[in-house]
Design a protein around this motif. Sequence first.
Motif, mmCIF file in Angstrom:
data_model
loop_
_atom_site.group_PDB
_atom_site.id
_atom_site.type_symbol
_atom_site.label_atom_id
_atom_site.label_comp_id
_atom_site.label_asym_id
_atom_site.label_seq_id
_atom_site.Cartn_x
_atom_site.Cartn_y
_atom_site.Cartn_z
ATOM 1 N N ALA A 19 79.975 31.029 74.970
ATOM 2 C CA ALA A 19 78.620 30.485 74.781
ATOM 3 C C ALA A 19 77.637 31.613 74.483
ATOM 4 O O ALA A 19 76.761 31.476 73.620
ATOM 5 N N PHE A 20 77.794 32.736 75.166
ATOM 6 C CA PHE A 20 76.921 33.888 74.951
ATOM 7 C C PHE A 20 77.034 34.383 73.508
ATOM 8 O O PHE A 20 76.026 34.648 72.856
ATOM 9 N N TRP A 21 78.253 34.507 73.004
ATOM 10 C CA TRP A 21 78.440 34.997 71.645
ATOM 11 C C TRP A 21 77.793 34.076 70.620
ATOM 12 O O TRP A 21 77.306 34.549 69.594
ATOM 13 N N LYS A 22 77.747 32.790 70.875
ATOM 14 C CA LYS A 22 77.080 31.868 69.947
ATOM 15 C C LYS A 22 75.591 32.163 69.868
ATOM 16 O O LYS A 22 74.973 32.021 68.814
ATOM 17 N N ARG A 43 95.859 40.308 78.855
ATOM 18 C CA ARG A 43 96.622 41.447 78.342
ATOM 19 C C ARG A 43 96.038 42.775 78.789
ATOM 20 O O ARG A 43 96.745 43.707 79.123
ATOM 21 N N ASP A 44 94.705 42.873 78.772
ATOM 22 C CA ASP A 44 94.039 44.130 79.122
ATOM 23 C C ASP A 44 92.794 43.791 79.940
ATOM 24 O O ASP A 44 91.712 43.592 79.399
ATOM 25 N N SER A 45 92.966 43.726 81.229
ATOM 26 C CA SER A 45 91.926 43.204 82.110
ATOM 27 C C SER A 45 90.640 44.032 82.123
ATOM 28 O O SER A 45 89.615 43.541 82.581
ATOM 29 N N GLY A 46 90.659 45.233 81.604
ATOM 30 C CA GLY A 46 89.448 46.050 81.586
ATOM 31 C C GLY A 46 88.771 46.131 80.233
ATOM 32 O O GLY A 46 87.750 46.809 80.087
ATOM 33 N N ALA A 47 89.302 45.451 79.232
ATOM 34 C CA ALA A 47 88.808 45.628 77.860
ATOM 35 C C ALA A 47 87.489 44.927 77.577
ATOM 36 O O ALA A 47 86.651 45.456 76.847
ATOM 37 N N LEU A 48 87.289 43.746 78.116
ATOM 38 C CA LEU A 48 86.063 43.000 77.849
ATOM 39 C C LEU A 48 85.052 43.336 78.940
ATOM 40 O O LEU A 48 85.218 42.947 80.095
ATOM 41 N N LEU A 49 84.038 44.103 78.552
ATOM 42 C CA LEU A 49 83.017 44.532 79.501
ATOM 43 C C LEU A 49 81.782 43.656 79.370
ATOM 44 O O LEU A 49 81.337 43.351 78.253
ATOM 45 N N LEU A 50 81.249 43.267 80.506
ATOM 46 C CA LEU A 50 80.064 42.424 80.552
ATOM 47 C C LEU A 50 78.921 43.180 81.212
ATOM 48 O O LEU A 50 79.133 43.886 82.202
ATOM 49 N N ALA A 51 77.735 43.018 80.668
ATOM 50 C CA ALA A 51 76.515 43.551 81.290
ATOM 51 C C ALA A 51 75.749 42.357 81.828
ATOM 52 O O ALA A 51 75.480 41.402 81.090
ATOM 53 N N GLU A 52 75.399 42.418 83.100
ATOM 54 C CA GLU A 52 74.646 41.340 83.728
ATOM 55 C C GLU A 52 73.343 41.893 84.291
ATOM 56 O O GLU A 52 73.315 42.986 84.858
ATOM 57 N N GLY A 59 74.893 41.206 77.922
ATOM 58 C CA GLY A 59 75.577 41.861 76.818
ATOM 59 C C GLY A 59 77.076 41.923 77.029
ATOM 60 O O GLY A 59 77.573 41.741 78.149
ATOM 61 N N THR A 60 77.786 42.184 75.934
ATOM 62 C CA THR A 60 79.244 42.318 75.970
ATOM 63 C C THR A 60 79.686 43.427 75.024
ATOM 64 O O THR A 60 78.984 43.754 74.058
ATOM 65 N N VAL A 61 80.843 43.968 75.299
ATOM 66 C CA VAL A 61 81.554 44.793 74.337
ATOM 67 C C VAL A 61 83.041 44.705 74.672
ATOM 68 O O VAL A 61 83.410 44.608 75.851
ATOM 69 N N ILE A 62 83.861 44.680 73.648
ATOM 70 C CA ILE A 62 85.303 44.768 73.846
ATOM 71 C C ILE A 62 85.677 46.214 73.570
ATOM 72 O O ILE A 62 85.393 46.741 72.490
ATOM 73 N N ALA A 63 86.293 46.848 74.556
ATOM 74 C CA ALA A 63 86.699 48.248 74.463
ATOM 75 C C ALA A 63 88.219 48.303 74.571
ATOM 76 O O ALA A 63 88.779 48.484 75.655
ATOM 77 N N GLY A 64 88.891 48.115 73.439
ATOM 78 C CA GLY A 64 90.342 48.068 73.420
ATOM 79 C C GLY A 64 90.955 49.420 73.090
ATOM 80 O O GLY A 64 90.448 50.159 72.247
ATOM 81 N N PHE A 65 92.039 49.740 73.765
ATOM 82 C CA PHE A 65 92.761 50.990 73.506
ATOM 83 C C PHE A 65 94.219 50.636 73.307
ATOM 84 O O PHE A 65 94.842 50.022 74.171
ATOM 85 N N CYS A 70 90.838 54.095 70.039
ATOM 86 C CA CYS A 70 89.923 53.301 70.853
ATOM 87 C C CYS A 70 89.098 52.439 69.902
ATOM 88 O O CYS A 70 88.490 52.947 68.972
ATOM 89 N N HIS A 71 89.098 51.145 70.140
ATOM 90 C CA HIS A 71 88.438 50.207 69.239
ATOM 91 C C HIS A 71 87.329 49.451 69.969
ATOM 92 O O HIS A 71 87.530 48.969 71.089
ATOM 93 N N LEU A 72 86.194 49.345 69.323
ATOM 94 C CA LEU A 72 85.038 48.639 69.885
ATOM 95 C C LEU A 72 84.726 47.419 69.037
ATOM 96 O O LEU A 72 84.613 47.518 67.811
ATOM 97 N N TYR A 73 84.597 46.295 69.716
ATOM 98 C CA TYR A 73 84.310 45.026 69.051
ATOM 99 C C TYR A 73 83.272 44.268 69.864
ATOM 100 O O TYR A 73 83.141 44.457 71.060
ATOM 101 N N ARG A 74 82.594 43.343 69.236
ATOM 102 C CA ARG A 74 81.733 42.353 69.872
ATOM 103 C C ARG A 74 80.670 42.969 70.784
ATOM 104 O O ARG A 74 80.360 42.416 71.835
#
Length: 140
Positions: A19-22, A43-52, A59-65, A70-74
């Motif tokens: 809903a946030f991304w929309k 799969r990677d419990s630390g990859a999707l970071l949320l700011a509250e 805010g959000t960011v996906i920090a995949g490794f 290291c890849h940053l998305y969203r």
Amino acid sequence: MDDLRIRAATGADTDSVLAFWKDAAEGTSVSDDRTGVSVLVERDSGALLLAERDGELAGTVIAGFDGWRCHLYRLAVHPRHRRRGVATALLAAAEARFTALGGRRGDAMVLDRNEDAHAAWTAAGYAPEPQWSRWVKPLR
């Protein structure tokens, strides 16, 4: 920024993230659905970071490794929370995660048309690499 909290998403956050991304993210991805977010978090419990902030998703960011890069998305910040350090805090948390995992280089997927995002990424020290183009193929 004392009231800003960064944490990893859990499966219980899936619907609120979608809903946030929309509201906050420009454009959508083929994986912007319950299955996509659930698989990521499982799969990677630390990859999707949320700011509250004050209990609200700001805010959000996906920090995949993947073990190589290291890849940053969203990276997305809700309009009510922009220009208040949310993206900076999310990127700092993502970069700390990458460093802890042994990552040495981060790359970000940024929409060409999103000039506001270009300025934010530049301010964070990222730069486009014009010699590379992105090639994609949906897998479904």
